[in-house]
Enzyme design. Structure first.
Site, PDB file in Angstrom:
ATOM      1  CG  PHE A 178      -2.076   5.437  13.690  1.00  0.00           C
ATOM      2  CD1 PHE A 178      -1.366   5.265  14.858  1.00  0.00           C
ATOM      3  CD2 PHE A 178      -1.949   6.644  13.000  1.00  0.00           C
ATOM      4  CE1 PHE A 178      -0.538   6.271  15.343  1.00  0.00           C
ATOM      5  CE2 PHE A 178      -1.133   7.651  13.470  1.00  0.00           C
ATOM      6  CZ  PHE A 178      -0.429   7.469  14.650  1.00  0.00           C
ATOM      7  CG  ASN A 191      -0.205  -0.095   2.501  1.00  0.00           C
ATOM      8  OD1 ASN A 191       0.516   0.813   2.861  1.00  0.00           O
ATOM      9  ND2 ASN A 191      -0.352  -1.203   3.208  1.00  0.00           N
ATOM     10  CG  ASP A 212      -5.437  -6.548  14.238  1.00  0.00           C
ATOM     11  OD1 ASP A 212      -4.583  -5.950  14.927  1.00  0.00           O
ATOM     12  OD2 ASP A 212      -6.382  -5.965  13.682  1.00  0.00           O
ATOM     13  CG  ASP A 266      -6.578  -5.476   6.637  1.00  0.00           C
ATOM     14  OD1 ASP A 266      -6.021  -5.395   7.746  1.00  0.00           O
ATOM     15  OD2 ASP A 266      -7.260  -4.553   6.146  1.00  0.00           O
ATOM     16  CE  LYS A 302      -7.787  -3.510  15.221  1.00  0.00           C
ATOM     17  NZ  LYS A 302      -6.671  -3.431  14.275  1.00  0.00           N
TER      18      LYS A 302
HETATM   19  O1  C5P Z   1      -8.435  -2.752  11.794  1.00  0.00           O
HETATM   20  P1  C5P Z   1      -7.503  -1.827  11.091  1.00  0.00           P
HETATM   21  O2  C5P Z   1      -6.554  -2.548  10.183  1.00  0.00           O
HETATM   22  O3  C5P Z   1      -8.117  -0.660  10.433  1.00  0.00           O
HETATM   23  O4  C5P Z   1      -6.627  -1.235  12.327  1.00  0.00           O
HETATM   24  C1  C5P Z   1      -5.565  -0.378  12.124  1.00  0.00           C
HETATM   25  C2  C5P Z   1      -4.654  -0.462  13.303  1.00  0.00           C
HETATM   26  O5  C5P Z   1      -4.335  -1.819  13.589  1.00  0.00           O
HETATM   27  C3  C5P Z   1      -3.326   0.212  13.054  1.00  0.00           C
HETATM   28  O6  C5P Z   1      -2.879   0.669  14.299  1.00  0.00           O
HETATM   29  C4  C5P Z   1      -2.477  -0.929  12.531  1.00  0.00           C
HETATM   30  O7  C5P Z   1      -1.098  -0.707  12.755  1.00  0.00           O
HETATM   31  C5  C5P Z   1      -2.984  -2.115  13.303  1.00  0.00           C
HETATM   32  N1  C5P Z   1      -2.962  -3.381  12.562  1.00  0.00           N
HETATM   33  C6  C5P Z   1      -2.125  -4.409  12.949  1.00  0.00           C
HETATM   34  N2  C5P Z   1      -2.138  -5.609  12.269  1.00  0.00           N
HETATM   35  C7  C5P Z   1      -2.959  -5.799  11.244  1.00  0.00           C
HETATM   36  C8  C5P Z   1      -3.821  -4.764  10.826  1.00  0.00           C
HETATM   37  C9  C5P Z   1      -3.804  -3.576  11.501  1.00  0.00           C
HETATM   38  O8  C5P Z   1      -1.346  -4.239  13.893  1.00  0.00           O
HETATM   39  N3  C5P Z   1      -2.945  -6.954  10.601  1.00  0.00           N
END
Ligand code: C5P
Length: 393
Positions: A322, A209, A305, A278, A340
């Site tokens: 974030f 990304n 996550d 993701d 979370k």
């Molecule tokens: O759920 P979402 O991906 O929008 O959440 C974003 C937050 O979760 C950010 O702080 C990002 O660094 C963290 N994140 C993570 N691992 C993932 C996806 C998101 O640590 N696989």
């Protein structure tokens, strides 16, 4: 607001080849908003003329103990009201003088008479730096509360290679700015993730990304400025490591998770800034995928996550997430915070993609929404750090 607005810095320049870097340092300090009073030793004048510093600082340059200043007391007046005295370059001789409290020229006398912090940037041949006398003197400066910046290692003007090079002007400017920040995270250990991840499809292609990593790197710098010990787990980005930060480079979300889980114990704060993918391809092919005639279907597996996993640990650090959203920011950011179990989420709208120089964020915590004034990523990062420190205190 620039980093050194309303600050006055006394820049001492002693007689070493690195005096030429002090000219650039003067320019950078002025550019950062500081009023800079340059004080040169007689030897420094053999390397760079006072006119250079006068032109760059826009202020008179002082040198002799007997060229007085308005009250005839330049050695007292120059440091009064200054935020710091920075001696760069500081020769072995000048460090010896400081260690023993000599006051036989304007710069050494004002250092002795100062009522503000003193920082020195050693610059000398590697043998001079390694000499037991210099080691003793440098240790004495440390014991006296004088901050020693560097030296760096590398090629020297004399042709030898080793430790003793003065830090670069930009590094010294960064160190001085950091030194002047409030130490609101002193004694804390912070772990951050930053940047995108890259999920390989084959040896040359992958899913990623547009995250530049700048926000995470700015936060790592702001945490370190605030006195924290900082570890930064960074996805693939081309950014310099903030000074004093330990950096671990990773590529994929699984790599990032592994590094975070290996490091997280003992950290007080975890900030997930990374735009972690993701999903990853179920299969990463060992050889380049060849073009076919029709469409191609990719099967993707969900990535773990990382933030949610850290936040779910029985003994967990203070976790900050974030939320970069293209719509419904308040709803999604608060939803993410609750899902979370995070005390704090930093939310921003990303209608035009990730990766700009500036940012506009809101902070979401138990007390509601706190908008942060928009600005460059470092000033936004400092505001986030101030909020975190406030929540922890
Ligand atoms: O759920 P979402 O991906 O929008 O959440 C974003 C937050 O979760 C950010 O702080 C990002 O660094 C963290 N994140 C993570 N691992 C993932 C996806 C998101 O640590 N696989």
């Amino acid at each position: 607001m620039a980093d050194l607005d309303d600050r006055r810095i006394v820049l001492g320049v002693t007689g070493g080849v690195a005096a030429y870097k002090a000219a650039e340092l003067t320019r950078l300090l002025v550019k950062a908003g500081a009023a800079v009073d340059v004080v040169m030793t007689e030897a420094a004048g053999h390397f760079v003329a006072p006119t250079t510093f006068q032109a760059l600082s826009g202020r008179p340059v002082a040198s002799g103990l007997w060229d007085s200043g308005p009250r005839g007391m330049a050695h007292i007046d120059l440091s009064r009201g200054a935020d710091a005295v920075l001696v760069a370059p500081a020769t072995a001789d000048f460090i010896a003088k400081l260690a023993h409290g000599f006051a036989d020229d304007l710069l050494s006398t004002l250092c002795l008479a100062r009522d503000c912090p003193l920082l020195v940037a050693p610059a000398m041949n590697r043998q001079m730096w390694e000499n037991p006398a210099t080691r003793r003197n440098a240790a004495q400066l440390g014991a006296d509360g004088i901050v020693i910046l560097g030296p760096a290692s590398g090629e020297q003007a004399c042709g030898e290679v080793g430790e003793g090079r003065m830090l670069e002007a930009a590094e010294l400017c960064e160190e001085l700015v950091a030194f002047l920040q409030p130490r609101i995270l002193a004694g804390r250990r912070v772990l951050l993730t930053a940047g995108p991840t890259f999920e390989a499809l084959d040896p040359v292609r992958g899913i990623t990304n547009s995250s530049s990593g700048r926000m995470g790197f700015a936060l790592a710098r702001a945490c370190r400025e605030a006195g924290a010990v900082v570890t930064l787990v960074a996805g693939p980005v081309a950014l310099p490591t903030p000074r004093g930060v330990v950096r671990k480079d990773v590529v994929s979300a699984l790599d990032m998770r592994r590094e975070v889980m290996a490091a997280v114990d003992g950290h007080d704060i975890f900030i997930g800034v990374a735009a972690v993918a993701d999903y990853r391809p179920v299969e990463s092919r060992p050889h380049k995928i060849k073009k076919g005639s029709g469409n191609m279907t990719l099967e993707l597996a969900a990535n773990p996550d990382i933030l949610a996993e850290v936040a779910a640990r029985p003994v967990r650090p203070f976790c900050v997430g974030f939320a970069a959203e293209s719509q419904n920011l308040d709803e999604y950011a608060q939803g993410k915070r609750q899902a979370k179990r995070l005390p704090l989420v930093v939310g921003n709208l990303v209608q035009h993609g990730l990766g700009g120089e500036t940012n506009q964020v809101c902070l979401y915590d138990d007390h509601g929404v706190h908008p942060v004034p928009p600005g460059d990523k470092l000033s936004v990062a400092r505001a986030i750090v101030t909020h975190i420190a406030g929540m922890l205190s």
